[in-house]
Design an enzyme around this catalytic site. Structure first.
Site, PDB file in Angstrom:
ATOM      1  N   SER A   1      31.789  33.412  39.003  1.00  0.00           N
ATOM      2  CA  SER A   1      31.970  34.857  39.147  1.00  0.00           C
ATOM      3  C   SER A   1      31.154  35.585  38.084  1.00  0.00           C
ATOM      4  CB  SER A   1      33.447  35.225  39.001  1.00  0.00           C
ATOM      5  OG  SER A   1      33.535  36.621  38.808  1.00  0.00           O
TER       6      SER A   1
ATOM      7  N   HIS B   1      29.760  34.452  43.113  1.00  0.00           N
ATOM      8  CA  HIS B   1      30.964  35.207  43.457  1.00  0.00           C
ATOM      9  C   HIS B   1      30.873  36.600  42.834  1.00  0.00           C
ATOM     10  CE1 HIS B   1      35.212  35.471  44.659  1.00  0.00           C
ATOM     11  NE2 HIS B   1      35.418  36.112  43.517  1.00  0.00           N
TER      12      HIS B   1
ATOM     13  N   ASP C   1      32.669  40.174  42.304  1.00  0.00           N
ATOM     14  CA  ASP C   1      33.976  40.840  42.326  1.00  0.00           C
ATOM     15  C   ASP C   1      33.818  42.354  42.367  1.00  0.00           C
ATOM     16  OD1 ASP C   1      35.909  38.687  42.222  1.00  0.00           O
ATOM     17  OD2 ASP C   1      35.076  38.225  40.252  1.00  0.00           O
TER      18      ASP C   1
ATOM     19  N   MET D   1      35.515  45.859  42.544  1.00  0.00           N
ATOM     20  CA  MET D   1      36.827  46.470  42.248  1.00  0.00           C
ATOM     21  C   MET D   1      36.706  47.989  42.248  1.00  0.00           C
ATOM     22  SD  MET D   1      38.148  44.082  39.139  1.00  0.00           S
ATOM     23  CE  MET D   1      37.862  42.299  39.139  1.00  0.00           C
TER      24      MET D   1
ATOM     25  N   HIS E   1      33.768  39.422  47.067  1.00  0.00           N
ATOM     26  CA  HIS E   1      35.229  39.544  47.070  1.00  0.00           C
ATOM     27  C   HIS E   1      35.586  41.015  46.850  1.00  0.00           C
ATOM     28  CE1 HIS E   1      39.149  38.523  44.624  1.00  0.00           C
ATOM     29  NE2 HIS E   1      39.412  39.146  45.760  1.00  0.00           N
TER      30      HIS E   1
ATOM     31  N   MET F   1      37.982  43.888  46.241  1.00  0.00           N
ATOM     32  CA  MET F   1      39.317  44.286  45.773  1.00  0.00           C
ATOM     33  C   MET F   1      39.340  45.805  45.831  1.00  0.00           C
ATOM     34  SD  MET F   1      39.470  41.540  42.703  1.00  0.00           S
ATOM     35  CE  MET F   1      37.716  41.250  42.882  1.00  0.00           C
TER      36      MET F   1
ATOM     37  N   MET G   1      44.298  33.503  45.472  1.00  0.00           N
ATOM     38  CA  MET G   1      44.119  33.900  44.073  1.00  0.00           C
ATOM     39  C   MET G   1      44.979  33.001  43.193  1.00  0.00           C
ATOM     40  SD  MET G   1      41.927  36.342  44.127  1.00  0.00           S
ATOM     41  CE  MET G   1      41.950  36.568  42.334  1.00  0.00           C
TER      42      MET G   1
ATOM     43  N   ASP H   1      40.418  31.257  43.619  1.00  0.00           N
ATOM     44  CA  ASP H   1      39.787  32.189  42.687  1.00  0.00           C
ATOM     45  C   ASP H   1      40.722  32.543  41.539  1.00  0.00           C
ATOM     46  OD1 ASP H   1      38.317  34.176  41.457  1.00  0.00           O
ATOM     47  OD2 ASP H   1      38.595  35.655  43.062  1.00  0.00           O
ATOM     48  N   GLY H   2      40.267  32.200  40.322  1.00  0.00           N
ATOM     49  CA  GLY H   2      40.989  32.671  39.139  1.00  0.00           C
ATOM     50  C   GLY H   2      41.669  31.575  38.351  1.00  0.00           C
TER      51      GLY H   2
END
Ligand code: DX5
Ligand code: ZN
Length: 218
Positions: free
Chosen positions: A10, A35, A37, A39, A68, A70, A139, A175-176
């Site tokens: 990520s 990846h 992210d 947001m 991804h 969010m 997640m 993920d995470g």
């Protein structure tokens, strides 16, 4: 034994002033996917980047861009993310007014699609979407920030999802909170793709870390 585990670092943990370098490094380090992210400060309490970043990354890498989302109302933006260069777009169904329509929009635009479940959402919430998804991502932390500790209660969820995916060609992503130490049990539980932000970008030897994460399936 699981084979060919894919690693999706990520870029949330990379240097935001040098994203071109980050994706070129990822290629050298033999990462599989990048990846990304996204947001919006509404679905999660943090803001990162949007389509312009995906477009810029696309110009700098041939690696698979795994986006991804969010964000609330992902259906409003998914086509633009695909157009910007996303190869895979995933989103959280509870953030969408019509998750089935959002999945279809992603597919019709020419990318792979999937949904993401937070740690407190049971796997059965994914069932209505499984036939439409290429990827389901669980997640391992509550989304919003990198560097959090993996929530172990997610392990049985991976196994349950693996069971559900048996007669389908579904990729299971986690993920995470992935580290060199816990990757093997996450893969043993059912993950095919490991997203790893801080453990790759904060590593003294990221190439070796990616190699070790990949070997967690052997
Ligand atoms: C969390 C993001 C993750 C995060 C992972 O909101 O969706 O992709 O960057 O970071 P690590 O691997 O540090 O937990
Ligand atoms: Zn993510």
């Amino acid at each position: 034994m699981a084979e060919n585990i894919l690693i999706a670092p990520s870029i949330l943990s990379a240097d935001f002033a040098a994203m071109g370098d980050a994706v070129r490094s990822l290629q050298r380090w033999r990462a599989d996917w990048v990846h990304c992210d996204v947001m919006d400060g509404r679905f999660v309490p943090n803001i990162t980047f949007g389509m312009p970043m995906i477009e810029a990354l696309r110009r700098n890498t041939a690696l698979t861009l795994d986006v991804h989302l969010m964000i609330v109302e992902p259906e409003k933006y998914v086509e633009r993310f695909v157009k910007a260069g996303a190869d895979i777009v995933t989103f959280h169904p509870e953030a969408s007014n019509d998750a089935h329509a959002a999945l279809k929009k992603i597919k019709d635009a020419g990318a792979k699609c999937g949904i993401v479940l937070n740690p407190d959402i049971p796997v059965r919430a994914a069932e209505p979407y499984l036939d439409e998804c290429d990827v389901v991502m669980l997640m391992g932390v509550f989304p919003g920030f990198g560097g959090q500790k993996f929530i172990r209660d997610v392990l049985p969820k991976l196994t349950a999802l693996k069971e559900l995916s048996k007669d389908r060609s579904l990729v299971i992503e986690l993920d995470g909170g992935v580290t060199e130490e816990n990757a093997a049990e996450i893969v043993a539980a059912g993950a095919d793709v490991l997203v790893a932000g801080s453990s790759v970008f904060k590593s003294k030897d990221p190439k070796k870390t990616i190699e070790k994460l990949k070997a967690s399936g052997k």
